[in-house]
Design a protein around this motif. Structure first.
Motif, PDB file in Angstrom:
ATOM      1  N   MET A 520       0.824  -1.201   0.000  1.00 49.53           N
ATOM      2  CA  MET A 520       0.000   0.000   0.000  1.00 49.53           C
ATOM      3  C   MET A 520       0.861   1.255   0.000  1.00 49.53           C
ATOM      4  N   THR A 521       1.958   1.208   0.757  1.00 45.28           N
ATOM      5  CA  THR A 521       2.853   2.365   0.804  1.00 45.28           C
ATOM      6  C   THR A 521       3.341   2.731  -0.594  1.00 45.28           C
ATOM      7  N   TYR A 522       3.743   1.691  -1.345  1.00 42.01           N
ATOM      8  CA  TYR A 522       4.282   1.987  -2.679  1.00 42.01           C
ATOM      9  C   TYR A 522       3.188   2.221  -3.712  1.00 42.01           C
ATOM     10  N   MET A 523       2.002   1.681  -3.463  1.00 42.54           N
ATOM     11  CA  MET A 523       0.894   1.936  -4.387  1.00 42.54           C
ATOM     12  C   MET A 523       0.453   3.383  -4.328  1.00 42.54           C
ATOM     13  N   THR A 524       0.698   4.013  -3.166  1.00 41.63           N
ATOM     14  CA  THR A 524       0.302   5.402  -3.026  1.00 41.63           C
ATOM     15  C   THR A 524       1.515   6.326  -3.096  1.00 41.63           C
TER      16      THR A 524
END
Lengths: 531, 387
Positions: A520-524
């Motif tokens: 999620m961190t890298y998706m955002t």
């Protein structure tokens, strides 16, 4: 015709004298709804208190939208079993108009606005301010301006809806709901397409409405915002009510997730011994422009690879460009190609049209099987062979014998549940339809199989079977690329996962190093220069 | 009996139109006190409707791809005018004239197909423009006058009969022999298909029902042949029609391009993503329609023995109605050649029967309109019930 209040009164949405015992505004009792082949809802009970924000959560296909469609009359009385009590009254809605007359308004995920009409026209569409059939435009404009203020919009009421952003369009829908004397507002994934500021704004608005006595039901996948605004959260799973959590008591994210998933992942995701070979497909500096907006890139110098026997995941939020990237590689079916190349076994291949891409061993199973995957009026047989008719033909003439035996073979292998391969696919359940699409692409004997949301909208049993098929294909040495919005699905099936945001790849994880938070961190991740 | 009921309810679309055709024939047979099925009149019905049947076959393909063609009547007239100019004004031999006429039809189809398939102008507009354009050009070519008469050999195709090689007296023996051959071929083919189905464990009709079907259709062919044989024998045009029906049925059911036509009409996006070249398919379907419209124009001109500016007026609507009554869906993806032919026959028998009864052209039009509406309504209700 009822008129909206003067606009300055604070208790705008509060109608006196409708308080029912113990303050329950809505009670849905033992609701059961079946679709052909799938039990969408199984004895669901759902209670909403007056003046609260009540969230409804669950995985895709858990039955949230179906429940709300029953409440609003989209699925009319008689097509389901069970009772609906609204303000203590037994309701048998035949159509949306009847539920709206009672003050139940639903705002769907896909907005129901007419882009070519103005904000004011949209707000009062079907509910026109009129006398004897003649529209009073002055009143329409004045009322719309009041509503616009109320929902905090910053546009003119004469602006065309197609010219305002998605966030503002959402607010138009809410203004429209308010114009209908709404008592119970249902929002289906209202923030899915909004950015953070817009989402924040919308949630604040809901809380303000709550102070004025409006009851809301919020359907959302975003658990953080659910916890922030809700008084109660009801969890649905596989068409059943699991539990209702209360703010300040047991409302916690972990608890919600546990209820939502409710089964051990190892059961759902069959295990596989990865046998990973050399790099098979490599995409280099792939750049594609948006089909309408010149200069906007849907893929920006993307580099990635997939190995033989590997299941590769592609994670990203809605609008990150996952589907668009894959469709652009599959025969340039999306966007305007700018630059980049696709290598297979170290040699550049031509993927400029769909049939060349198929010839070069690519296959793409769309996320939208009804629109892009199947010819619904055709039979299982005709659908399975469509992409590779040459294989069952002598010259240009189709050899019925070969065709029938091939399709029968896939029906057995994929366990497609249908009385015969002459069944029209429109009559199959979602899971079986998905298997037909899978069969179609397996029959092209691809080396790289791209699966876009392969388990969207199908029930748990069918999901498990799809995962088994993915495993079998990978074990036979094919490369599989899985696009999914469900992170547990990616973590459960893939060997390696790329995260994508804003047309760029932001990270490359081996599955053992990844978890939902990291992804999620890298998706955002919005860094302009990603790795 | 249970199987029979199931069969009807599952195939109501297919059986519905056959039942309608049989019903209409019976009603008019009674109302006209037997004139409808006299040998002369049966032959007339075929000859009078041949060009509509040919147009309907082309139209059903266009409709299956989800498009429409409003220009076929004007194109038929224009080709009639071209043929008239070539043969009557310029005295060109018949065969080259026919070939040139068909090629012009193909070019017209390519012109319309280009706009529809590649530029994506809505087919309704392209062919509405074509309807005006080719009607106008017809008048230009003919200078508003009628050209007549055509050479004898040209009229051969549209209005002659196969000669009787055996000089039968009451019966045309050639016709009888062809009829018997047709029955044998049909029965043989049915048994071959049944055997193939059994081999692949596909469900087919049960024994008694299968036999009933084979016998009923054989009897119909026999009776039909008898009627033709009593009159003048088999018209050449019937041979052309049978060849077209057989050829197009084979093309649509058994070939890759035929399958692609259905896929494009059923779901164009899905077809494209399966590697089907949907634009090319649509283009060639219009070319095909152009050629068939040209053929219909030639046959019509031959029957009339003249090229007139008003030829083919409203043919497009008859052809569309025939395809739709025959089960084609205007949303695309559904329809058959044989269905379109039966649809054309339903319209043809209605016309003929009402004319025999002395119903004026005014009421004929009105009744045909209601039949079209009724047929499509029936289809939609039936679809909803099945859903």
């Amino acid at each position: 015709m009822m008129k909206e209040g003067e606009g300055t009164k604070p208790l705008l949405f509060f109608k006196k004298g409708v308080l029912t015992l113990n303050n329950i505004i809505l009670e849905m009792k033992s609701i059961t709804k079946e679709f052909p082949g799938v039990k969408a809802l199984d004895n669901v009970n759902f209670k909403v208190e007056k003046g609260e924000i009540h969230s409804l959560v669950g995985e895709n296909g858990a039955g949230k939208s179906t429940l709300m469609k029953i409440l609003s009359g989209v699925h009319p009385y008689g097509t389901y079993r069970g009772d609906i009590l609204f303000e203590g009254e037994n309701c048998m809605f035949q159509e949306i108009n009847q539920s709206e007359a009672k003050g139940i308004v639903i705002i769907h995920q896909e907005l129901a606005l007419i882009p070519e009409l103005s904000v004011a026209e949209n707000v009062f569409l079907g509910n026109e301010r009129a006398k004897k059939g003649i529209i009073n435009w002055e009143e329409t404009t004045i009322e719309t301006d009041k509503l616009i203020n109320k929902v905090g919009m910053r546009v003119n009421s004469s602006e065309l809806v197609q010219h305002i952003g998605v966030g503002q369009q959402q607010l138009v829908e809410i203004a429209k709901a308010l114009s209908k004397q709404v008592k119970l507002l249902i929002l289906d994934e209202p923030t899915a397409a909004l950015n953070e500021a817009e989402s924040e704004n919308l949630l604040q608005l809901l809380q303000e409405f709550k102070k004025n006595g409006l009851t809301s039901i919020l359907i959302s996948h975003k658990l953080k915002e659910v916890i922030k605004v809700s008084d109660h959260v009801t969890v649905l799973r596989d068409g059943q009510t699991i539990e209702t959590l209360t703010k300040g008591e047991d409302l916690e994210e972990d608890r919600i997730i546990r209820s939502m998933v409710g089964r051990s992942l190892s059961n759902l995701y069959p295990s596989r011994q990865p046998k990973i070979g050399d790099v098979l497909l490599e995409v280099k500096d792939w750049t594609v422009d948006h089909p309408q907006i010149p200069g906007k890139k849907i893929a920006n110098k993307i580099n990635f690879y997939v190995k033989k026997g590997e299941v590769l995941g592609l994670a990203g939020l809605m609008g990150a460009g996952r589907t668009e990237l894959m469709m652009s590689i599959f025969g340039q079916s999306y966007g305007k190609f700018q630059s980049g190349k696709v290598m297979k076994d170290g040699k550049e291949i031509n993927v400029s049209t769909v049939d060349k891409a198929i010839e070069n061993g690519l296959a793409y199973v769309s996320e939208n099987r009804k629109e892009y995957g199947l010819v619904l009026d055709d039979t299982i047989r005709e659908n399975v062979t469509l992409a590779n008719l040459k294989e069952v033909a002598d010259g240009l003439t189709i050899n019925q014998r070969k065709e029938v035996s091939v399709v029968e073979d896939y029906r057995e292998k994929l366990r497609i549940k249908a009385p015969s391969i002459e069944q029209k696919v429109i009559n199959l359940s979602g899971g079986n339809q998905q298997k037909v699409v899978l069969g179609k692409w397996m029959f092209t004997d691809p080396d790289v199989l791209i699966l876009d949301e392969p388990t969207r909208g199908i029930d748990v049993g069918a999901k498990n079977e799809i995962y088994k098929i993915i495993n079998r294909l990978a074990e036979s040495g094919k490369s599989i690329i899985v696009i999914s919005s469900e992170l547990p699905e990616l973590l459960g099936t893939c060997d390696r996962i790329y995260t994508l945001n804003n047309g760029k790849i932001t990270a490359d994880f081996a599955v053992d190093d990844a978890n939902q938070e990291k992804l999620m961190t890298y998706m955002t991740d919005d860094r302009s220069e990603a790795k | 009996m249970k199987e029979f009921k199931e069969l009807i309810s599952q195939n109501i679309r297919k059986f519905g139109m056959i039942i309608a055709l049989v019903g209409i024939v019976l009603i008019f047979q009674i109302l006209t006190s037997g004139i409808l099925l006299t040998p002369l009149n049966i032959t007339n019905i075929i000859m009078q409707n041949s060009y509509i049947i040919i147009l309907a076959i082309g139209m059903v393909l266009v409709i299956i791809t989800g498009e429409i063609d409003l220009s076929v009547g004007s194109v038929a007239a224009f080709i009639g005018a071209i043929a008239g100019t070539l043969m009557i004004r310029w005295n060109m031999p018949v065969i080259p004239s026919i070939i040139i006429s068909l090629l012009v039809g193909a070019l017209i189809g390519a012109w319309q197909g280009y706009w529809v398939a590649y530029v994506r102008v809505p087919a309704f507009i392209v062919t509405l423009a074509g309807m005006l354009l080719f009607r106008g050009l017809t008048m230009v070519v003919l200078s508003g006058r009628t050209l007549a008469p055509f050479p004898r050999e040209f009229r051969f195709m549209s209005s002659s009969y196969m000669p009787d090689f055996f000089n039968g007296e009451t019966y045309n023996i050639t016709a009888i022999i062809i009829g018997i051959l047709a029955i044998v071929l049909f029965v043989f083919n049915e048994f071959r298909l049944r055997k193939a189905r059994k081999k692949f464990h596909q469900k087919g009709l049960s024994g008694p029902l299968f036999l009933t079907k084979v016998i009923v259709i054989s009897v119909i062919i026999a009776l039909f042949t008898e009627r033709l044989a009593v009159y003048a024998g088999i018209p050449y045009i019937l041979l052309i029609l049978i060849a077209l029906i057989a050829g197009y049925t084979f093309f649509m059911q058994k070939t890759i391009p035929g399958r692609h036509v259905y896929a494009v009409g059923g779901n164009e996006k899905a077809a494209q993503l399966s590697g089907v070249k949907s634009r090319k398919i649509k283009f060639w379907v219009y070319v095909n329609m152009g050629v068939l419209a040209a053929l219909a124009g030639l046959i019509f001109a031959g029957r009339l023995n003249a090229a007139t500016p008003q030829a083919g007026n409203l043919f497009e609507l008859d052809a569309i109605a025939a395809a739709v009554i025959g089960g084609a869906s205007l949303t695309g993806g559904i329809g058959t050649a044989i269905g379109a032919v039966i649809g054309a026959l339903i319209m043809g028998v209605l016309n003929n029967g009402m004319s025999l009864l002395g119903v004026g052209i005014d009421w004929q039009q009105a009744i045909k309109g209601l039949v079209l509406l009724g047929a499509v309504t029936f289809d939609i209700i039936n679809k909803k019930r099945n859903a």
